[in-house]
Design an enzyme around this catalytic site. Structure first.
Site, short mmCIF file in Angstrom:
data_model
loop_
_atom_site.label_atom_id
_atom_site.label_comp_id
_atom_site.label_asym_id
_atom_site.label_seq_id
_atom_site.Cartn_x
_atom_site.Cartn_y
_atom_site.Cartn_z
N HIS A 52 47.47 96.07 104.66
CA HIS A 52 47.03 94.67 104.80
C HIS A 52 47.21 93.93 103.48
O HIS A 52 47.56 94.54 102.47
CB HIS A 52 45.60 94.58 105.34
N HIS A 54 45.37 92.28 101.20
CA HIS A 54 44.45 92.11 100.06
C HIS A 54 45.06 92.62 98.75
O HIS A 54 45.77 93.63 98.73
CB HIS A 54 43.12 92.81 100.34
N HIS A 57 45.36 96.12 97.45
CA HIS A 57 46.27 97.00 98.20
C HIS A 57 47.74 96.66 97.96
O HIS A 57 48.63 97.43 98.34
CB HIS A 57 45.97 96.91 99.70
N HIS A 108 39.24 93.69 109.88
CA HIS A 108 39.04 93.45 108.43
C HIS A 108 39.93 92.28 108.01
O HIS A 108 39.47 91.33 107.39
CB HIS A 108 39.38 94.73 107.68
N ASP A 130 41.52 99.51 104.98
CA ASP A 130 40.10 99.10 104.95
C ASP A 130 39.55 98.91 106.36
O ASP A 130 38.59 98.15 106.55
CB ASP A 130 39.95 97.79 104.16
N HIS A 168 39.15 103.36 100.17
CA HIS A 168 38.04 103.27 99.20
C HIS A 168 37.11 104.47 99.34
O HIS A 168 36.86 104.94 100.45
CB HIS A 168 37.21 101.99 99.42
ZN LIG Z 1 40.39 97.31 99.79
ZN LIG Z 2 40.83 94.80 102.26
#
Ligand SMILES: [Zn+2]
Ligand SMILES: [Zn+2]
Length: 256
Positions: A52, A54, A57, A108, A130, A168
């Site tokens: 994804h 973010h 990442h 997410h 995530d 994570h």
């Molecule tokens: Zn993350």
């Molecule tokens: Zn994320």
């Protein structure tokens, strides 16, 4: 095939698969740990998977391109650094003869994808970013509870021995919440003790497995009496699974 977790930032894990010469990394938010591992083990980086958009990442992708000898594969419906090969549910990719299936797991983020593969003679690997964490799940930044619940149910339906490689190390804090939801879950109580010892040794609790998550992750257990009762006490709109999930997710947002 070797599976290694490279720590980044405060609690990110950049997963690396390698066969002793070629390496694949997942969600490289930072290039430094990847470059260090490539040098240390004398590996060629021949693929990057992105779940994804973010920054934690994707932030290392540009700095890895000069050494990358292969594609970046990423979510078709998200904006990540170009160029990349866009993928969505039902598609697959092949890296070093290993075939990855792609799943759409929105919630997410709106276009979040996950990757699942079965290396020869080994337990399958799931790179779920995530979406699911050990004992928990991602926050709903762009999706609805119904979407996220459906995404998690897809992951829960994968073979039990699948190794859960999430992005994570949040396990202990997730398990504190899980205990609030299911204080009498014996599997959970045992797993808390196990993970506490693992973290005290300075090791990661990951990968976990789908079979384990089914036993201890409250967000996969919304159909069961314990989580249902706990969610109703927290004001769930009904005992329907999606309402139970929504109430647990909201509760977790404010849980200390
Ligand atoms: Zn993350
Ligand atoms: Zn994320």
């Amino acid at each position: 095939m070797n599976l290694v977790a490279l720590p980044a930032f405060s609690d990110n894990l950049i997963w690396m698969l390698h066969d002793g010469s070629q390496a694949l990394v997942v969600d490289p938010g930072d290039s430094a740990p990847v470059l260090a591992a490539l040098t240390e083990w004398q590996l060629v980086l021949s693929g990057i998977l992105v779940t994804h958009h973010h920054g934690d990442h994707t932030g290392g992708i540009e700095a890895l391109r000069p050494v990358l000898q292969g594609p970046v594969w990423g979510p078709a419906r998200e904006s990540i650094p170009q160029p990349f090969t866009p993928l969505s549910a039902g598609q697959s990719l092949e890296w070093q003869g290993l075939r990855f299936e792609v799943l759409d797991v929105p919630g997410h983020t709106a276009g979040h994808i996950a990757f699942w593969a079965q290396p020869a003679g080994q337990a399958p690997v799931l790179f779920c970013g995530d979406t699911m964490f050990s004992g928990g799940c991602g926050r709903l930044f762009e999706g609805t509870p119904a979407q996220m619940h459906h995404s998690l149910m897809q992951l829960a339906a994968l073979p039990a021995e699948s190794r859960v490689c999430c992005a994570h190390e949040y396990t202990l804090s997730n398990l504190r919440f899980a205990l609030a939801v299911e204080p009498d879950n014996q599997d959970l109580l045992r797993y808390v003790d196990h993970c506490t010892a693992v973290r005290e040794r300075g090791e990661f609790t990951l990968p976990s497995s789908i079979g384990l998550e089914r036993l201890i992750n409250p967000f996969l257990r919304c159909a069961l009496p314990g989580p249902r009762q706990a969610a109703l006490q927290q004001g769930a709109g009904s005992a329907a699974e999606v309402d139970v999930f929504a109430a647990l997710r909201l509760w977790k947002n404010n849980f200390r």
